[in-house]
Each structure stands twice: as C-alpha cells, then as structure tokens.
Design a protein around this motif. Structure first.
Motif, PDB file in Angstrom:
ATOM      1  N   LEU A  16      27.119 -25.627  69.403  1.00 58.42           N
ATOM      2  CA  LEU A  16      27.482 -25.949  68.026  1.00 58.42           C
ATOM      3  C   LEU A  16      26.536 -25.192  67.101  1.00 58.42           C
ATOM      4  N   LYS A  17      27.085 -24.390  66.218  1.00 60.03           N
ATOM      5  CA  LYS A  17      26.280 -23.624  65.271  1.00 60.03           C
ATOM      6  C   LYS A  17      26.438 -24.244  63.892  1.00 60.03           C
ATOM      7  N   ILE A  18      25.312 -24.560  63.259  1.00 58.98           N
ATOM      8  CA  ILE A  18      25.311 -25.125  61.909  1.00 58.98           C
ATOM      9  C   ILE A  18      24.557 -24.151  61.015  1.00 58.98           C
ATOM     10  N   GLN A  19      25.223 -23.649  60.000  1.00 63.15           N
ATOM     11  CA  GLN A  19      24.631 -22.688  59.080  1.00 63.15           C
ATOM     12  C   GLN A  19      24.263 -23.366  57.761  1.00 63.15           C
ATOM     13  N   LYS A  20      23.361 -22.727  57.035  1.00 59.00           N
ATOM     14  CA  LYS A  20      22.945 -23.229  55.711  1.00 59.00           C
ATOM     15  C   LYS A  20      22.612 -24.715  55.792  1.00 59.00           C
ATOM     16  N   LEU A  21      21.682 -25.037  56.688  1.00 63.08           N
ATOM     17  CA  LEU A  21      21.326 -26.438  56.928  1.00 63.08           C
ATOM     18  C   LEU A  21      20.996 -27.189  55.658  1.00 63.08           C
ATOM     19  N   GLN A  22      21.447 -28.441  55.618  1.00 63.80           N
ATOM     20  CA  GLN A  22      21.172 -29.349  54.512  1.00 63.80           C
ATOM     21  C   GLN A  22      20.469 -30.574  55.082  1.00 63.80           C
ATOM     22  N   LEU A  23      19.745 -31.277  54.234  1.00 64.65           N
ATOM     23  CA  LEU A  23      19.052 -32.482  54.675  1.00 64.65           C
ATOM     24  C   LEU A  23      20.037 -33.473  55.293  1.00 64.65           C
ATOM     25  N   SER A  24      21.249 -33.525  54.774  1.00 65.62           N
ATOM     26  CA  SER A  24      22.272 -34.451  55.284  1.00 65.62           C
ATOM     27  C   SER A  24      22.742 -34.098  56.695  1.00 65.62           C
ATOM     28  N   ASP A  25      22.367 -32.929  57.208  1.00 64.66           N
ATOM     29  CA  ASP A  25      22.719 -32.561  58.580  1.00 64.66           C
ATOM     30  C   ASP A  25      21.801 -33.222  59.607  1.00 64.66           C
ATOM     31  N   SER A  26      20.712 -33.848  59.158  1.00 64.62           N
ATOM     32  CA  SER A  26      19.776 -34.512  60.067  1.00 64.62           C
ATOM     33  C   SER A  26      20.484 -35.671  60.765  1.00 64.62           C
ATOM     34  N   ALA A  27      20.569 -35.603  62.095  1.00 64.86           N
ATOM     35  CA  ALA A  27      21.292 -36.618  62.871  1.00 64.86           C
ATOM     36  C   ALA A  27      21.128 -36.306  64.348  1.00 64.86           C
ATOM     37  N   VAL A  28      21.705 -37.164  65.179  1.00 61.78           N
ATOM     38  CA  VAL A  28      21.812 -36.908  66.613  1.00 61.78           C
ATOM     39  C   VAL A  28      23.222 -36.371  66.836  1.00 61.78           C
ATOM     40  N   TYR A  29      23.333 -35.287  67.588  1.00 66.92           N
ATOM     41  CA  TYR A  29      24.617 -34.656  67.865  1.00 66.92           C
ATOM     42  C   TYR A  29      24.931 -34.781  69.352  1.00 66.92           C
ATOM     43  N   TYR A  30      26.188 -35.148  69.657  1.00 69.62           N
ATOM     44  CA  TYR A  30      26.637 -35.312  71.031  1.00 69.62           C
ATOM     45  C   TYR A  30      27.838 -34.422  71.289  1.00 69.62           C
ATOM     46  N   CYS A  31      27.906 -33.845  72.480  1.00 70.92           N
ATOM     47  CA  CYS A  31      29.135 -33.167  72.881  1.00 70.92           C
ATOM     48  C   CYS A  31      29.781 -33.986  73.997  1.00 70.92           C
ATOM     49  N   ALA A  32      31.099 -33.852  74.129  1.00 73.98           N
ATOM     50  CA  ALA A  32      31.842 -34.623  75.128  1.00 73.98           C
ATOM     51  C   ALA A  32      33.040 -33.815  75.604  1.00 73.98           C
ATOM     52  N   LEU A  33      33.433 -34.060  76.849  1.00 75.35           N
ATOM     53  CA  LEU A  33      34.643 -33.489  77.423  1.00 75.35           C
ATOM     54  C   LEU A  33      35.793 -34.461  77.249  1.00 75.35           C
ATOM     55  N   ARG A  34      37.003 -33.970  77.198  1.00 80.96           N
ATOM     56  CA  ARG A  34      38.160 -34.838  77.191  1.00 80.96           C
ATOM     57  C   ARG A  34      38.270 -35.495  78.555  1.00 80.96           C
ATOM     58  N   PRO A  35      38.645 -36.719  78.739  1.00 78.83           N
ATOM     59  CA  PRO A  35      39.053 -37.649  77.691  1.00 78.83           C
ATOM     60  C   PRO A  35      37.866 -38.362  77.055  1.00 78.83           C
TER      61      PRO A  35
END
Length: 120
Positions: free
Chosen positions: A87-106
């Motif tokens: 996951l690429k996040i550009q032009k980071l903002q303070l509101s982007d601060s979080a925990v990010y998870y990836c998942a496979l279907r289903p």
C-alpha cells in the motif's frame, strides 16, 4: 440468523511486518504485505484502524483493478504483484496515522451480530 461465507483454505495467509513506520507529513510511505494463496486471481483488501476505532475498508485490489472508499484515490493505492500487495500513501497527512491491515478474500463484511443465532 445465519450467514454463510465461501470456504477459506488453510494455506491462504497474509504476512505483514510488525512495528511502527515513522515519517513526516508530506512524505510518501509504502506499507508491505505479502501473501500465500492457491487462488489464481487473488482479491486483497486494505483496512485502516484509527485509535479507539474499528477497522474500516479503504482499498480493494485484484487483477490490476482497484477501489477506494472515502479516501483520495490519488494518494492511496496498491497493486497486486506476484506475492505482495504493498500500500503506497503519498502526501502523508496527520490523519493518515493509524494501524493498517491487509487481508485476502474472503473477509467478513457483514455485521458480526448477523453471524450468530439469537437463542434467548
């Protein structure tokens, strides 16, 4: 009420590095996620969980296609490679601060209460 979901194969899994990524506003960051699956056309999802919040769907990628809800598509994107979906996040903002998870279907997308029968 009962709900049914497609069978999840035991060999399907995602692997994300642990630990924090520290950067500054305005920069670009790439969050890694690798996966193992027997699915020929895997569908992968990214979720964002803010402090004291619940995971929210942000992005779905498969076969070169992508979707984003409530996020600027030009700032967040992912592409499925052979065994990874960074996951690429550009032009980071303070509101982007979080925990990010990836998942496979289903993945479970229904209200969890709908998965149980009320016996009272």
């Amino acid at each position: 009420m009962f709900s049914s979901f497609p069978e999840c194969k035991g060999e399907d899994r995602v692997i994300q590095p642990t630990g924090d990524v520290i950067t500054t506003e305005g920069e670009t960051v790439t969050l890694d996620c690798t996966f193992d699956t027997s699915d020929t056309f895997p569908r992968l999802f990214w979720y964002k969980q803010e402090v004291n919040g619940f995971p929210r769907f942000i992005l779905q990628v498969y076969s070169g296609a992508k979707d984003a809800e409530e996020f600027q598509k030009e700032r967040m994107y992912a592409t499925v490679n052979k065994t990874s979906v960074p996951l690429k996040i550009q032009k980071l903002q303070l509101s982007d601060s979080a925990v990010y998870y990836c998942a496979l279907r289903p993945t479970v997308t229904a209200n969890p209460q709908s998965l149980y029968k009320n016996t009272s």
